[in-house]
Scaffold this motif. Structure first.
Motif, PDB file in Angstrom:
ATOM      1  N   PRO A 119      41.348  50.290  19.822  1.00 45.87           N
ATOM      2  CA  PRO A 119      42.277  50.593  19.912  1.00 45.87           C
ATOM      3  C   PRO A 119      43.025  51.608  21.042  1.00 45.87           C
ATOM      4  O   PRO A 119      44.616  52.034  20.781  1.00 45.87           O
ATOM      5  CB  PRO A 119      42.370  51.631  18.480  1.00 45.87           C
ATOM      6  CG  PRO A 119      40.742  51.266  18.441  1.00 45.87           C
ATOM      7  CD  PRO A 119      39.773  50.628  18.819  1.00 45.87           C
ATOM      8  N   TYR A 120      41.685  52.399  21.433  1.00 46.52           N
ATOM      9  CA  TYR A 120      42.686  52.937  22.325  1.00 46.52           C
ATOM     10  C   TYR A 120      43.049  52.479  23.860  1.00 46.52           C
ATOM     11  O   TYR A 120      42.833  53.554  24.931  1.00 46.52           O
ATOM     12  CB  TYR A 120      41.180  54.828  22.723  1.00 46.52           C
ATOM     13  CG  TYR A 120      40.295  54.202  22.826  1.00 46.52           C
ATOM     14  CD1 TYR A 120      38.795  54.012  21.989  1.00 46.52           C
ATOM     15  CD2 TYR A 120      39.452  54.102  24.241  1.00 46.52           C
ATOM     16  CE1 TYR A 120      37.622  53.592  22.318  1.00 46.52           C
ATOM     17  CE2 TYR A 120      38.596  53.139  24.618  1.00 46.52           C
ATOM     18  CZ  TYR A 120      37.319  53.136  23.135  1.00 46.52           C
ATOM     19  OH  TYR A 120      36.189  52.661  23.123  1.00 46.52           O
ATOM     20  N   GLU A 121      42.152  51.683  24.056  1.00 42.51           N
ATOM     21  CA  GLU A 121      42.877  50.725  25.298  1.00 42.51           C
ATOM     22  C   GLU A 121      43.936  50.452  25.539  1.00 42.51           C
ATOM     23  O   GLU A 121      44.538  50.273  24.530  1.00 42.51           O
ATOM     24  CB  GLU A 121      41.664  50.207  25.134  1.00 42.51           C
ATOM     25  CG  GLU A 121      39.916  49.574  25.655  1.00 42.51           C
ATOM     26  CD  GLU A 121      39.703  50.446  26.957  1.00 42.51           C
ATOM     27  OE1 GLU A 121      40.940  50.493  27.240  1.00 42.51           O
ATOM     28  OE2 GLU A 121      39.021  50.633  27.979  1.00 42.51           O
ATOM     29  N   LYS A 122      44.602  50.325  26.655  1.00 47.69           N
ATOM     30  CA  LYS A 122      45.608  49.523  26.814  1.00 47.69           C
ATOM     31  C   LYS A 122      44.844  47.918  26.582  1.00 47.69           C
ATOM     32  O   LYS A 122      43.895  47.477  26.896  1.00 47.69           O
ATOM     33  CB  LYS A 122      46.653  49.921  28.269  1.00 47.69           C
ATOM     34  CG  LYS A 122      47.157  50.148  28.148  1.00 47.69           C
ATOM     35  CD  LYS A 122      47.989  50.262  29.627  1.00 47.69           C
ATOM     36  CE  LYS A 122      47.142  50.276  30.914  1.00 47.69           C
ATOM     37  NZ  LYS A 122      48.072  50.243  32.009  1.00 47.69           N
ATOM     38  N   ALA A 123      46.180  47.438  26.224  1.00 43.97           N
ATOM     39  CA  ALA A 123      45.851  45.782  26.695  1.00 43.97           C
ATOM     40  C   ALA A 123      45.984  44.639  27.544  1.00 43.97           C
ATOM     41  O   ALA A 123      45.576  43.921  27.806  1.00 43.97           O
ATOM     42  CB  ALA A 123      46.738  45.129  25.173  1.00 43.97           C
ATOM     43  N   ILE A 124      46.844  46.200  28.399  1.00 45.73           N
ATOM     44  CA  ILE A 124      46.956  44.757  29.485  1.00 45.73           C
ATOM     45  C   ILE A 124      47.078  45.412  31.175  1.00 45.73           C
ATOM     46  O   ILE A 124      46.938  46.356  30.616  1.00 45.73           O
ATOM     47  CB  ILE A 124      48.530  44.039  30.062  1.00 45.73           C
ATOM     48  CG1 ILE A 124      48.955  43.046  28.748  1.00 45.73           C
ATOM     49  CG2 ILE A 124      48.512  43.581  31.192  1.00 45.73           C
ATOM     50  CD1 ILE A 124      48.785  42.095  28.334  1.00 45.73           C
ATOM     51  N   PRO A 159      55.615  53.274  31.138  1.00 44.92           N
ATOM     52  CA  PRO A 159      54.059  52.464  30.925  1.00 44.92           C
ATOM     53  C   PRO A 159      54.125  50.871  30.454  1.00 44.92           C
ATOM     54  O   PRO A 159      53.139  50.606  30.396  1.00 44.92           O
ATOM     55  CB  PRO A 159      52.921  53.569  30.650  1.00 44.92           C
ATOM     56  CG  PRO A 159      54.491  54.414  30.145  1.00 44.92           C
ATOM     57  CD  PRO A 159      55.290  54.485  30.664  1.00 44.92           C
ATOM     58  N   ASP A 160      54.888  50.719  29.026  1.00 52.42           N
ATOM     59  CA  ASP A 160      55.050  49.701  28.730  1.00 52.42           C
ATOM     60  C   ASP A 160      55.709  48.532  29.078  1.00 52.42           C
ATOM     61  O   ASP A 160      55.315  48.019  29.041  1.00 52.42           O
ATOM     62  CB  ASP A 160      55.444  50.341  27.276  1.00 52.42           C
ATOM     63  CG  ASP A 160      54.525  50.896  26.211  1.00 52.42           C
ATOM     64  OD1 ASP A 160      54.747  51.517  25.927  1.00 52.42           O
ATOM     65  OD2 ASP A 160      53.404  50.954  26.935  1.00 52.42           O
ATOM     66  N   ALA A 193      56.838  42.734  29.102  1.00 53.89           N
ATOM     67  CA  ALA A 193      56.909  41.536  30.286  1.00 53.89           C
ATOM     68  C   ALA A 193      55.747  40.363  29.812  1.00 53.89           C
ATOM     69  O   ALA A 193      56.557  39.224  29.796  1.00 53.89           O
ATOM     70  CB  ALA A 193      56.589  41.426  31.278  1.00 53.89           C
ATOM     71  N   VAL A 194      54.011  41.101  30.133  1.00 51.92           N
ATOM     72  CA  VAL A 194      53.273  40.046  29.337  1.00 51.92           C
ATOM     73  C   VAL A 194      53.839  39.388  28.493  1.00 51.92           C
ATOM     74  O   VAL A 194      53.510  38.307  28.092  1.00 51.92           O
ATOM     75  CB  VAL A 194      52.518  40.891  29.813  1.00 51.92           C
ATOM     76  CG1 VAL A 194      51.321  39.743  29.395  1.00 51.92           C
ATOM     77  CG2 VAL A 194      51.901  40.997  31.549  1.00 51.92           C
ATOM     78  N   LYS A 195      54.090  40.727  27.158  1.00 49.77           N
ATOM     79  CA  LYS A 195      53.679  39.512  26.135  1.00 49.77           C
ATOM     80  C   LYS A 195      54.742  38.542  25.367  1.00 49.77           C
ATOM     81  O   LYS A 195      54.994  37.532  25.423  1.00 49.77           O
ATOM     82  CB  LYS A 195      54.528  40.387  24.750  1.00 49.77           C
ATOM     83  CG  LYS A 195      53.382  41.711  23.933  1.00 49.77           C
ATOM     84  CD  LYS A 195      53.247  42.236  23.358  1.00 49.77           C
ATOM     85  CE  LYS A 195      53.909  41.899  22.244  1.00 49.77           C
ATOM     86  NZ  LYS A 195      53.698  41.903  20.717  1.00 49.77           N
ATOM     87  N   ALA A 196      56.193  38.755  26.634  1.00 56.01           N
ATOM     88  CA  ALA A 196      57.429  37.814  26.420  1.00 56.01           C
ATOM     89  C   ALA A 196      56.906  36.176  26.866  1.00 56.01           C
ATOM     90  O   ALA A 196      57.640  35.256  26.122  1.00 56.01           O
ATOM     91  CB  ALA A 196      58.399  38.170  27.497  1.00 56.01           C
ATOM     92  N   LEU A 197      56.232  36.517  28.091  1.00 49.22           N
ATOM     93  CA  LEU A 197      55.839  35.230  28.588  1.00 49.22           C
ATOM     94  C   LEU A 197      54.878  34.783  27.436  1.00 49.22           C
ATOM     95  O   LEU A 197      54.989  33.366  27.269  1.00 49.22           O
ATOM     96  CB  LEU A 197      55.090  35.721  30.290  1.00 49.22           C
ATOM     97  CG  LEU A 197      54.610  34.747  30.494  1.00 49.22           C
ATOM     98  CD1 LEU A 197      55.830  33.874  31.845  1.00 49.22           C
ATOM     99  CD2 LEU A 197      53.346  34.615  31.746  1.00 49.22           C
TER     100      LEU A 197
END
Lengths: 238, 604
Positions: B382-387, B310-311, B316-320
């Protein structure tokens, strides 16, 4: 060869349909010389002149829109009893251009009377008197048949906004706003884009009415300006 | 441009021997059954079934098979267009409609080939078929097979031959035998009698004197199209509405046989690979002019991650996003030329419509995607996914979070606006705000507690919509929304949102455990018509404040003063807030609410 004219055309929508995606229409990125010629023709056309586009300048950035429309699958003709829309309605999507603005530079070639093609819609036989018969066979030579006459006609009509039918951008439903401009008095900078636009339709070759052939060319847009080659040159493939 | 770019992709892939794309004269297909024969055409051993479960569905053995025309993907109705040395059971065994005719055609094709290339295996096939025609019991073991005879009798599974003395690893099928394969690869295009052609100019390559087929090969894999395949360039024989100048079918758009082969193979290859994703009703494929890593990662920015990792997409987005800072972009990506994205849908089952076509230099494309994620950035609980993927973003605008309630065309238009750097479609902002108002009193069915109607996803969407349209018009920095609470934002909508959140918090502090707060009753009217409602709300808040202990009261009063004091000298509350300001109201509410919950600073 005549002096050139410059028309500034703009419109909300335009669709210069690609031949390979004819049914679900997809437009070319820029105006084709064929559509540009049609705009000049709409203002003035006589059998004595043939328009030729020399330069296209793209003034607005290229933007797209996707719309879905109801169309019919049959062609209308005087012989048919009419199209019953309920039976032939089809929904088709189209990928068009939005907010287009171009400056089209064109000149016309003057065709001397001997070289003009025969009319394709002559007076029917039963209407012709014996006395007139000879006259009708003669060539269409009038006094003062010069290039300048037609140039003046065009300039007058374009300034007044006269046309035979409303100029359109690719398809009849996308009406164009046309204005005659003098590029030396009103200079304008086209978009700063260089692009290789691939093989595009140049125009159609009507020299043999029984077999009308398309002509293609490969335009290079340099800083928003496309130099359109002469139809007889090598760059135009038939 | 579109077909030309696909053809260039094919040329790039065909030149690379590892790519797995079919070279000219071959095509990728799946074989379901295999018959082993000896040199005289007798069957040796039993029928072998190659169809097994690969991944989720059952499918045949994938391999490259000889491709002599469009019949390798889809037969036409005549029954005379047989494939070479392989085909479906209808053609090989003569079952089904026009079975006799089909088998004749198959035999004719194979014999023609054997005359040209006297190969043992090909001859064996011819003899097998001849024996089957004279003596139908020859194929009894196949047709009357206890388990698979019925499936074969329908005529649709594909079947191929194996010469018994061949080594199954190097020549599993007869057409893979060295002599046959070489002859096939070298032969020039065999003109199929059943296929009509004219000569003319090809609009993809610009060369004259090419043979132009009147029908193109079908494209498979587009969602919503008929399973047998659909075409891009397709005009019915008798639909004169789309023919011009007396030309028939595909002569209206002349493309040479090699170019047509190239672009259809390229598109089929892409639709079958990982370089595709679904955007609404449009199956989207993407590729770059030269080989890059970005091609493989593109889907990760917009779709949901696989369940077992799931991560993956977040990384990938963080890398971009980090790439410009850390300089981690591989150097190949810098001059990789253009990146192409093509969205295809099939509103008419047998014809493909182009939904969008976006071309831009790779670095610009990356920058636009980065901009999209930067616009979506907002303070995250904090409980939410960022992307979130595009689909999840749009799901938040749908009633009851059901996919069928997403307005049609919205996904395609949103994708286009992301990749072209334009503001999001106006429908998006409208839908989100409408949903928020409709769900002002939404309660969790099981626990009875309030569900936050301005979720992280919705707040992010609104912020992104507003910031993007701000940038598109004349840019005024004070109109942009920040990532977290911004005390210097003077916009009336934003301030009112903050005010509303504070008043709700005061109510909750004064009546702990309350189920229905002012949010449940007043949110929609406070957002749309503040003048009507805020007078009542402020009056109520006085009573709530009176119930609080001194310390809390002063704390809240300070916040109220700060908010109202910044309302820039407006004498009265506005009677009506325009849509964009209602969006700012929602974001102000969200920011203020997040600010009330202190969070531990993450140690980086």
């Amino acid at each position: 060869m005549s002096k050139g004219f410059c028309l500034e055309v703009k419109g909300d929508f335009a669709c210069f349909t690609r031949p390979e995606m004819k049914v679900e229409r997809v437009s070319y990125d820029v105006i084709t010389p064929s559509a540009a010629r049609a705009i000049f023709d709409a203002i003035l056309w006589k059998p004595a002149i043939r328009w030729r586009i020399t330069k296209i300048e793209v003034l607005n950035p290229i933007r797209w829109a996707n719309i879905r429309r109801n169309e019919v699958a049959h062609t209308a003709s005087p012989k048919s009893k009419g199209i019953f829309i309920e039976d032939s309605r089809q929904q088709r999507a189209a990928l068009l251009l939005r907010d287009v603005k171009y400056r089209l530079h064109g000149e016309f070639d003057f065709i001397p009377p001997e070289k003009r093609g025969k009319t394709s819609n002559p007076v029917p036989e039963w209407l012709v008197d014996a006395a007139e018969f000879d006259d009708l066979q003669k060539l269409d030579v009038r006094a003062a048949e010069t290039e300048a006459k037609y140039a003046a006609m065009f300039e007058r009509r374009a300034k007044k906004g006269q046309h035979f039918h409303h100029p359109y951008l690719g398809c009849r439903e996308f009406a164009a706003d046309v204005r005659l401009v003098d590029p030396s008095r009103e200079p304008v900078t086209p978009i700063a884009k260089n692009d290789d636009l691939g093989w595009m339709l140049y125009d159609l070759d009507f020299s043999d009415p029984a077999n009308i052939k398309p002509m293609f060319y490969r335009p290079e847009m340099k800083q928003g300006v496309i130099q359109v080659p002469h139809p007889e040159s090598e760059e135009v493939r038939k | 441009m579109i077909l030309q770019a696909l053809k260039e992709y094919y040329d790039r892939k065909a030149a690379d021997p590892d790519s797995g794309i079919a070279p000219p004269g071959w095509i990728a297909q799946k074989i379901d059954y295999m018959i082993t024969i000896d040199e005289t055409g007798n069957m040796v051993g039993g029928l072998e079934r190659l169809r097994e479960k690969r991944g989720k569905k059952e499918s045949g053995w994938p391999c490259l098979v000889p491709n002599v025309g469009k019949q390798s993907i889809k037969h036409n109705n005549s029954g005379t267009d047989a494939n070479l040395l392989w085909d479906n059971c209808g053609f090989v065994l003569g079952v089904g409609k026009r079975g006799e005719k089909k088998q004749e055609a198959f035999l004719a094709a194979a014999s023609l080939f054997t005359n040209r290339v006297p190969d043992l295996g090909a001859k064996a096939i011819c003899q097998f078929i001849e024996k089957a025609r004279t003596d139908p019991s020859h194929v009894d073991p196949i047709l009357k097979h206890p388990e698979w005879g019925v499936e074969i009798g329908t005529g649709s599974p594909t079947i191929a031959f194996h010469l018994h003395k061949d080594d199954p690893n190097s020549a599993k099928f007869i057409f893979q035998r060295r002599q046959v394969a070489e002859a096939l690869s070298q032969s020039s295009e065999q003109e199929d009698k059943a296929e009509a052609c004219v000569t003319g100019l090809c609009i993809l390559t610009g060369e004259t004197g090419q043979s132009i087929p009147l029908c193109h090969t079908v494209i498979k894999g587009i969602r919503g199209a008929q399973p047998a395949g659909a075409t891009i360039v397709g005009i019915n024989k008798d639909k004169t509405a789309f023919c011009s100048f007396g030309k028939e079918q595909a002569a209206n758009s002349p493309i040479s046989k090699t170019a047509a082969d190239a672009y259809t193979k390229a598109l089929n290859y892409l639709l079958n690979s990982t370089q595709r994703m679904q955007v609404g009703d449009a199956s989207t494929v993407f590729w770059s002019e030269k080989k890059t890593d970005f091609e493989d990662k593109f889907a990760m920015f917009f779709s949901d991650p696989p369940k077992d990792n799931p991560d993956q997409h977040t990384q990938a987005v963080k890398a971009l996003l980090d790439a410009p800072i850390t300089g981690a972009l591989p150097s190949e990506d810098l001059d990789a030329g253009k990146f192409f994205v093509l969205g295809l849908a099939a509103p008419a089952k047998a014809r493909i419509s182009i939904r969008f076509w976006i071309v831009s230099p790779l670095s610009e494309m990356q920058e636009k995607i980065r901009q999209h994620f930067r616009d979506l950035e907002i303070i995250c609980p904090p409980y939410e996914k960022a992307i979130y993927s595009i689909f999840r973003l749009l799901l938040s605008t749908a009633a009851r979070s059901e996919a069928k309630n997403i307005p049609p065309n919205l996904e395609g238009d949103t994708m286009r606006s992301i990749l072209e750097g334009l503001p999001y479609p106006a429908t998006l902002l409208q839908s989100v705000i409408r949903r928020i108002k409709a769900e002002q009193s939404l309660k969790n069915k099981k626990t009875g507690k309030s569900v936050p109607h301005i979720s992280y996803v919705r707040a992010a969407l609104i912020k992104a919509c507003i910031n993007r349209s701000c940038r598109f018009k004349k840019y005024k920095p004070e109109e942009e929304l920040a990532v977290s609470l911004d005390p210097h934002n003077m916009n009336i909508g934003y301030r009112l949102g903050r005010l509303f959140a504070t008043l709700e918090k005061i109510q909750q502090a004064a009546n702990p455990g309350i189920n229905a707060t002012i949010r449940d009753r007043y949110y929609a009217s406070a957002s749309g018509t503040p003048a009507v409602v805020f007078g009542t709300l402020i009056k109520l808040s006085k009573h709530h404040l009176a119930k609080l202990k001194e310390g809390w009261r002063i704390h809240f009063e300070k916040i109220l003063q700060e908010i109202i004091g910044g309302m820039n000298g407006t004498v009265a509350f506005p009677p009506h807030l325009p849509l964009e300001d209602q969006g700012r109201f929602a974001v102000g509410y969200y920011h203020q609410m997040q600010d009330f919950y202190p969070r531990k600073e993450k140690q980086d």
